[in-house]
Design a protein around this motif. Structure first.
Motif, PDB file in Angstrom:
ATOM      1  N   GLU A 218       0.845  -1.203   0.000  1.00 26.16           N
ATOM      2  CA  GLU A 218       0.000   0.000   0.000  1.00 26.16           C
ATOM      3  C   GLU A 218       0.881   1.254   0.000  1.00 26.16           C
ATOM      4  N   SER A 219       1.996   1.150   0.717  1.00 24.07           N
ATOM      5  CA  SER A 219       2.844   2.337   0.861  1.00 24.07           C
ATOM      6  C   SER A 219       4.321   1.949   0.774  1.00 24.07           C
ATOM      7  N   VAL A 220       5.129   2.806   0.165  1.00 21.79           N
ATOM      8  CA  VAL A 220       6.589   2.613   0.120  1.00 21.79           C
ATOM      9  C   VAL A 220       7.236   3.936   0.507  1.00 21.79           C
ATOM     10  N   ARG A 221       8.183   3.885   1.450  1.00 19.31           N
ATOM     11  CA  ARG A 221       8.906   5.123   1.784  1.00 19.31           C
ATOM     12  C   ARG A 221      10.402   4.832   1.781  1.00 19.31           C
ATOM     13  N   THR A 222      11.149   5.765   1.224  1.00 18.19           N
ATOM     14  CA  THR A 222      12.582   5.538   1.033  1.00 18.19           C
ATOM     15  C   THR A 222      13.373   6.695   1.622  1.00 18.19           C
ATOM     16  N   LEU A 223      14.425   6.325   2.334  1.00 20.43           N
ATOM     17  CA  LEU A 223      15.247   7.302   3.041  1.00 20.43           C
ATOM     18  C   LEU A 223      16.701   7.136   2.610  1.00 20.43           C
ATOM     19  N   LEU A 224      17.369   8.252   2.394  1.00 16.54           N
ATOM     20  CA  LEU A 224      18.808   8.220   2.128  1.00 16.54           C
ATOM     21  C   LEU A 224      19.494   8.887   3.318  1.00 16.54           C
ATOM     22  N   ALA A 225      20.349   8.140   4.003  1.00 19.62           N
ATOM     23  CA  ALA A 225      21.016   8.689   5.199  1.00 19.62           C
ATOM     24  C   ALA A 225      22.513   8.730   4.947  1.00 19.62           C
ATOM     25  N   ALA A 226      23.121   9.893   5.172  1.00 17.20           N
ATOM     26  CA  ALA A 226      24.568  10.043   4.950  1.00 17.20           C
ATOM     27  C   ALA A 226      25.302  10.050   6.285  1.00 17.20           C
ATOM     28  N   PHE A 227      26.362   9.273   6.347  1.00 11.27           N
ATOM     29  CA  PHE A 227      27.175   9.160   7.568  1.00 11.27           C
ATOM     30  C   PHE A 227      28.626   9.524   7.235  1.00 11.27           C
ATOM     31  N   GLY A 303      24.293   9.062  14.125  1.00  9.44           N
ATOM     32  CA  GLY A 303      25.273  10.023  13.608  1.00  9.44           C
ATOM     33  C   GLY A 303      25.056  10.466  12.180  1.00  9.44           C
ATOM     34  N   ALA A 304      23.897  10.147  11.578  1.00  9.67           N
ATOM     35  CA  ALA A 304      23.668  10.597  10.190  1.00  9.67           C
ATOM     36  C   ALA A 304      23.714  12.120  10.145  1.00  9.67           C
ATOM     37  N   PHE A 305      24.502  12.681   9.203  1.00  9.34           N
ATOM     38  CA  PHE A 305      24.584  14.147   9.156  1.00  9.34           C
ATOM     39  C   PHE A 305      23.619  14.733   8.130  1.00  9.34           C
ATOM     40  N   GLU A 306      23.040  13.887   7.315  1.00 10.18           N
ATOM     41  CA  GLU A 306      21.993  14.365   6.412  1.00 10.18           C
ATOM     42  C   GLU A 306      21.003  13.238   6.131  1.00 10.18           C
ATOM     43  N   LEU A 307      19.735  13.583   6.184  1.00  5.33           N
ATOM     44  CA  LEU A 307      18.686  12.604   5.872  1.00  5.33           C
ATOM     45  C   LEU A 307      17.835  13.168   4.752  1.00  5.33           C
ATOM     46  N   ARG A 308      17.639  12.367   3.720  1.00  5.15           N
ATOM     47  CA  ARG A 308      16.741  12.802   2.643  1.00  5.15           C
ATOM     48  C   ARG A 308      15.625  11.785   2.522  1.00  5.15           C
ATOM     49  N   ILE A 309      14.424  12.305   2.451  1.00  2.00           N
ATOM     50  CA  ILE A 309      13.269  11.411   2.316  1.00  2.00           C
ATOM     51  C   ILE A 309      12.716  11.598   0.909  1.00  2.00           C
ATOM     52  N   ALA A 310      12.588  10.500   0.179  1.00  2.00           N
ATOM     53  CA  ALA A 310      12.108  10.616  -1.213  1.00  2.00           C
ATOM     54  C   ALA A 310      10.696  11.188  -1.216  1.00  2.00           C
ATOM     55  N   ALA A 311      10.524  12.316  -1.916  1.00  2.00           N
ATOM     56  CA  ALA A 311       9.227  12.991  -1.925  1.00  2.00           C
ATOM     57  C   ALA A 311       8.255  12.302  -2.883  1.00  2.00           C
ATOM     58  N   ASP A 312       8.811  11.683  -3.911  1.00  2.00           N
ATOM     59  CA  ASP A 312       7.932  11.053  -4.900  1.00  2.00           C
ATOM     60  C   ASP A 312       8.702   9.903  -5.592  1.00  2.00           C
ATOM     61  N   ALA A 313       8.022   9.259  -6.537  1.00  2.00           N
ATOM     62  CA  ALA A 313       8.622   8.100  -7.211  1.00  2.00           C
ATOM     63  C   ALA A 313       9.905   8.491  -7.948  1.00  2.00           C
ATOM     64  N   ALA A 314       9.942   9.718  -8.487  1.00  2.00           N
ATOM     65  CA  ALA A 314      11.118  10.141  -9.256  1.00  2.00           C
ATOM     66  C   ALA A 314      12.337  10.251  -8.332  1.00  2.00           C
ATOM     67  N   GLU A 315      12.127  10.821  -7.145  1.00  2.00           N
ATOM     68  CA  GLU A 315      13.266  10.969  -6.229  1.00  2.00           C
ATOM     69  C   GLU A 315      13.696   9.589  -5.692  1.00  2.00           C
ATOM     70  N   ARG A 316      12.722   8.751  -5.457  1.00  2.00           N
ATOM     71  CA  ARG A 316      13.037   7.377  -5.019  1.00  2.00           C
ATOM     72  C   ARG A 316      13.900   6.683  -6.084  1.00  2.00           C
ATOM     73  N   ALA A 317      13.498   6.841  -7.331  1.00  2.00           N
ATOM     74  CA  ALA A 317      14.252   6.214  -8.442  1.00  2.00           C
ATOM     75  C   ALA A 317      15.679   6.757  -8.484  1.00  2.00           C
TER      76      ALA A 317
END
Ligand SMILES: Cc1cc2nc3c(=O)[nH]c(=O)nc-3n(C[C@H](O)[C@H](O)[C@H](O)COP(=O)(O)OP(=O)(O)OC[C@H]3O[C@@H](n4cnc5c(N)ncnc54)[C@H](O)[C@@H]3O)c2cc1C
Length: 482
Positions: A218-227, A303-317
């Motif tokens: 039903e839902s997919v959420r994707t996170l990019l975490a930089a360390f 300790g992640a210094f930046e977190l990005r959360i995919a706003a839509d399918a394009a950013e997830r891709a």
């Protein structure tokens, strides 16, 4: 006439001339799989159109005493589909029918040459997909996936190919067409299907495969975490799993792998990262939301210094583009490289990554790491330049030392790419002679003549019945068993 020439004439007569390739130039197309430094020109190539033709080809090989090797798309990274110079390469690329998509049963039935991603494409209109997703999923075949028990980023939550195959029609090494398993989740008796999945073409050729379909989440959420470091990223991975969250995927790339991906596909990962994690959660929306907050907090605490959360399918891709292109991308920063594949317990990630770094430095080569962190499946890419004297040898030594580290930390010599030709030499490092003998007994039960993909998996070729050890009194020798 040689046995192969007689066989070629027989197969042309039985299947049609267009099914059989014997022109030397054309044969060269098939001389290697994804591990291109092993090359053997096959004696003959046959392209069967269906299971019946595949069985006839194998029966022809048996009658002529000629070995045969199955090949799907040839993307394997362990030399599993490396041909036999005096044998037949049976290529399944003409067997690409999706026979059935049965959403009500959550099953699809496909021919072995069907491309992995095409199963998902066929199932998506029904609200389903095929979960095992090797990074090569746009080109690799289901038959190859079955033979290698392939994994992928989302296998952390959903399991490997073996967890998604319920049945297979198989041509046995003596040319008989048999059914293993079926549509039901399990069948009584010995788990022959379980033995077949992951057998790397040594127990026969799959000609039809029944796979499970999984409901689209039903839902997919994707996170990019930089360390700043891989230590932090590794510890965050363990913390997420220890908190009881099982993400669909947790993938890690280190600084060198990020550099390569940026050069190749400009994925725009955070500058200055020593490691990034891609964490993906899927499932019911309410559960995903709650767990996503938990994962975000754990990455921040780690300790992640930046977190990005995919706003839509394009950013997830875009997040995934960097990861999925990483193997090929290292070609941008190094003329040559070895893709290694091993497994360690997830909690050992920081320590093993340090030790890989030490080994690489002491040998004067670089190692980029891009891997399935969630299940501890490492893919170190050992970079070298063939043009620099001695560097290829040093890279090979580093590659072997990484495998030793995996064993030392309680892991395995392969996570998903299989043993094939390349890793047969490592099998005795992980298994005792008794272990190997037992595996060999199974192989002989399926293939007493030793014609199916000989020379793969086992370090020393043996005839069936030949067991190189002292037998205990009263114990039957293998020869008496078959
Ligand atoms: C860029 C890249 C990324 C990759 N990423 C992943 C990944 O994330 N996960 C992963 O697991 N692998 C990965 N691989 C490795 C490879 O794609 C897989 O092992 C895949 O399953 C091989 O499929 P194939 O059709 O190319 O098989 P092939 O290379 O043609 O054959 C592989 C083995 O399967 C046997 N075989 C083929 N068809 C049959 C059949 N019908 N019946 C019996 N045996 C058969 C062959 O004899 C051989 O031993 C990657 C490879 C590349 C090049």
């Amino acid at each position: 006439m040689t046995a192969l020439a007689v066989l070629a004439a027989r197969l042309r007569a039985e299947l049609g001339a267009d099914r059989v390739v014997s022109d030397r130039q054309e044969l060269r197309t098939y001389e290697c799989d994804g591990l291109a430094h092993y090359q053997v020109i096959p004696g003959l190539v046959v392209l069967p159109r269906d299971a019946g033709e595949c069985a006839r080809t194998v029966r022809g090989c048996v009658a002529a005493g000629v070995p045969f090797v199955a090949r799907g798309s040839g993307t394997g990274l362990s030399g599993g589909a490396l041909p036999h110079a005096e044998g037949v390469l049976i290529v399944t690329s003409k067997m690409r029918a999706i026979v059935e998509v049965a959403p009500a049963d959550e099953r699809a039935v496909v021919e072995p040459g069907v491309i992995n991603l095409h199963v998902t494409r066929a199932a998506t209109p029904h609200g389903y997909y095929y979960a095992p997703d090797p990074s090569s999923q746009q080109i690799c075949s289901i038959g190859g996936n079955v033979a290698e028990n392939s994994g992928g980023a989302h296998c952390l939550k959903y399991g490997f190919t073996t967890h998604h195959v319920t049945g297979a029609q198989v041509v046995t090494p003596d040319g008989e067409l048999v059914e293993l398993g079926g549509r039901a989740p399990d069948t009584p008796g010995y788990d022959l299907l379980g033995a077949f999945v992951g057998s790397e073409g040594t127990l026969g050729i799959a000609t039809r495969v029944t796979v499970k379909l999984t409901r689209l989440p039903e839902s997919v959420r994707t996170l990019l975490a930089a360390f700043a470091t891989t230590d932090q990223a590794g510890a965050a991975t363990s913390a997420i799993i220890a908190a009881g969250v099982v993400p669909a995927a947790v993938e890690m790339m280190d600084a060198l792998a990020i550099e390569a991906a940026e050069a190749a596909v400009a994925c725009g990962y955070p500058a200055g990262a020593g490691a990034v994690l891609i964490v993906e959660l899927d499932g019911p929306a309410a559960e995903v939301e709650a767990q996503f907050d938990q994962v975000t907090a754990l990455c921040e605490a780690g300790g992640a210094f930046e977190l990005r959360i995919a706003a839509d399918a394009a950013e997830r891709a875009l997040f995934w583009k960097g990861r999925k292109s990483a193997f090929a991308a290292v070609g941008r920063i190094s003329p040559d490289y070895i893709v290694q594949d091993g497994v360690i317990p997830r909690t050992a990630l920081p320590e093993v990554l340090h030790r890989i770094g030490e080994v690489a430095r002491s040998h004067g080569v670089r190692v980029a790491n891009v891997f399935h962190a969630g299940d501890g499946n490492l893919h170190p890419l050992v970079l070298f330049d063939e043009g620099v004297p001695g560097q290829a040898e040093r890279a090979e030594e580093v590659s072997g030392a990484i495998i030793d580290l995996c064993i030392e930390y309680g892991g395995s010599i392969t996570g998903e790419h299989g043993v094939g030709m390349d890793k047969a030499k490592y099998m005795p490092r992980m298994f005792t002679d008794d272990d190997l003998d037992t595996m060999h007994l199974l192989r002989c039960a399926f293939d007493p003549a030793g014609l199916a993909n000989p020379g793969k998996i086992f370090p020393t070729p043996r005839l069936c019945g030949e067991v190189p050890r002292v037998h205990k009194a009263g114990e039957p020798a293998a020869a008496e068993l078959f």
